[in-house]
Design an enzyme around this catalytic site. Structure first.
Site: not given
Length: 496
Positions: A93, A241
């Site tokens: 990114d 996560d």
């Protein structure tokens, strides 16, 4: 007396919550000690049979990683696994020049026969979660290993983790983080101490009894089917996560934690980097508490004990808020104690909660001696490290409490990356790191004021009462003074 009553009530509730958290840690210690004696009877893949070796995709989510990108790619290229069973996705990114240098490096690795792809996006929607989700759409592997850019897995890492997926109920295998720069500075030692407690006592203690644990964002492997069954990656919290981990376990997927498989990584060496990492973790924890509270409580498939541990796990970061409240209110409590003689029985009862510190001391000693060894010399070092750790952890309590409150109240913010440094190559030139935050947080001013406030708390010990002072809270105020002083001056120094 109304104000005094309110102070006493809030102070007491915060102490009680800290004590409950300490008891949960003690229970995890008992679980940990029992787990260390148990044998691992898990069924495993037979890697001598080529037909049993599964196809794996390694995902490397990166964003503007000038200092560590080359090291990361070279390290991952050395992973010992059949080339026809391995795919590597670099989920890039980046918005700076590294996107060009990374592309060139990947082309060299492709020429060597490695199946490695450079995947870029036109926008950072969902941040890391969005990148992982997009990569998953084209991933060939049945299993997805994930590494952040500052991690350096050993060459046999997949050989040591993948066999556990023979059990089709296992959705995740998580490994223990190591620290290649543990002894670089006091800051790295403190971070390592905290992470070691999580990756020994907490992860083993929870996992051994089937309680919720979390994939730690890196240094672990997911079964692709598990990710999809749990609803895929979502970017509505700062700790994607933890979010996916809970959703997967609520779907009855099993997690396997491997304490004996260490995955080395580099700790942040400058306090601004540690602050941004702490802010993201603590705010994300509070966001996930809001998101998962109802689902955990209402789940018919998990025990009450697992629910309690799960909720305390999700409230981990909120302990910083309780510590800050107890610290700030402890000075008016000192004056209340010496002003109202009839409250003495209450203060005798409150002194019982010193036991919380004793519990933490015992729990963390077991973690420490596993890493450094037992013996009087190491115990003496541990005593010093314990009090330094707790002092500095309390020094972070204002910063982390703001993160927690933002998380609980639903204030949204961007995913702020933690700058990486690569000290092996760039040594002490961390001040030239182009990704470091240049501005000084307004929080630092208040941390300086709190340092002075707790200095006043120490002075108060000499002047309250009629019999030469009251020094019961003096050590606590000293630790708070040192902790906030360290964070304040270290933050100032990093901008000079």
């Amino acid at each position: 007396m109304i104000l005094e009553s309110i102070i006493i009530l809030i102070y007491s509730i915060s102490l009680l919550l800290i004590f409950m958290y300490a008891l949960a840690q003690l229970n995890l210690l008992f679980n940990y000690l029992r787990a260390k004696k148990a044998k691992d009877n898990c069924e495993k893949f037979n890697f001598s049979n080529p037909n049993e070796i599964p196809l794996v995709t390694i995902q490397l989510p990166v964003y503007n990683e000038m200092y560590v990108m080359e090291r990361l790619l070279d390290n991952i290229a050395e992973i010992d696994y059949p080339k026809d069973k391995l795919e590597i996705q670099v989920l890039d990114d980046s918005t700076d020049e590294t996107i060009v240098t990374t592309k060139a490096h990947i082309e060299k690795l492709q020429a060597s026969g490695l199946d490695i792809k450079h995947i870029t996006r036109t926008d950072r929607k969902g941040f890391k979660a969005g990148a992982l989700k997009e990569g998953l759409e084209t991933a060939k592997g049945e299993f997805i290993a994930i590494f952040d850019s500052d991690f350096l897995p050993n060459t046999d890492w997949l050989q040591r983790t993948m066999p556990y997926f023979k059990n089709e109920e296992i959705g995740v295998v998580q490994t223990r983080w190591g620290h290649i720069n543990r002894n670089y500075s006091l800051l790295t030692k403190i971070q390592a101490f905290a992470l070691d407690a999580h990756f020994t006592l907490e992860q083993v203690g929870r996992n051994s009894k089937g309680h919720f644990i979390n994939f730690n964002g890196t240094a672990g492997v997911w079964r692709k089917q598990c990710i999809l069954d749990a609803g895929n990656w979502e970017g509505d919290t700062l700790t994607e996560d933890l979010d996916l981990s809970y959703r997967a376990q609520l779907k009855n997927w099993k997690f396997k934690y491997l304490e004996d498989v260490e995955t080395p990584a580099e700790l942040p060496v400058v306090i601004s980097a540690a602050r941004s990492q702490q802010f993201r973790w603590n705010k994300g924890g509070a966001e996930n508490f809001r998101k998962m509270l109802g689902r955990v409580i209402k789940s018919p498939d998990i025990s009450t004990k697992t629910k309690v541990h799960g909720l305390l796990h999700l409230l981990n970061s909120t302990m910083f808020l309780n510590v800050l409240i107890v610290g700030v209110l402890s000075i008016p409590m000192l004056y209340i104690k010496n002003e109202y003689a009839h409250l003495k029985p209450y203060f005798y009862i409150m002194s019982f909660f010193v036991l919380s510190t004793v519990i933490f001391f015992v729990c963390y000693w077991h973690m420490y001696k596993n890493i450094y060894g037992a013996g009087f010399k190491n115990f003496f070092k541990y005593v010093g490290m314990f009090f330094v750790f707790f002092s500095i952890a309390m020094g972070f309590s204002l910063h982390n409490s703001i993160a927690v409150l933002e998380g609980h109240f639903g204030k949204k913010s961007e995913f702020v990356r933690t700058p990486k440094f690569n000290l092996t190559k760039f040594k002490d030139n961390w001040k030239t790191n182009k990704y470091m935050k240049k501005n000084l947080s307004v929080h630092v001013i208040f941390e300086g004021l709190l340092m002075l406030y707790f200095g006043f708390g120490m002075y108060s010990a000499f002047i309250v009462g009629n019999q030469g002072g009251d020094f019961g809270l003096f050590p606590f105020h000293l630790m708070l003074f040192v902790g906030f002083g360290y964070v304040f001056f270290k933050s100032l120094a990093s901008k000079v």
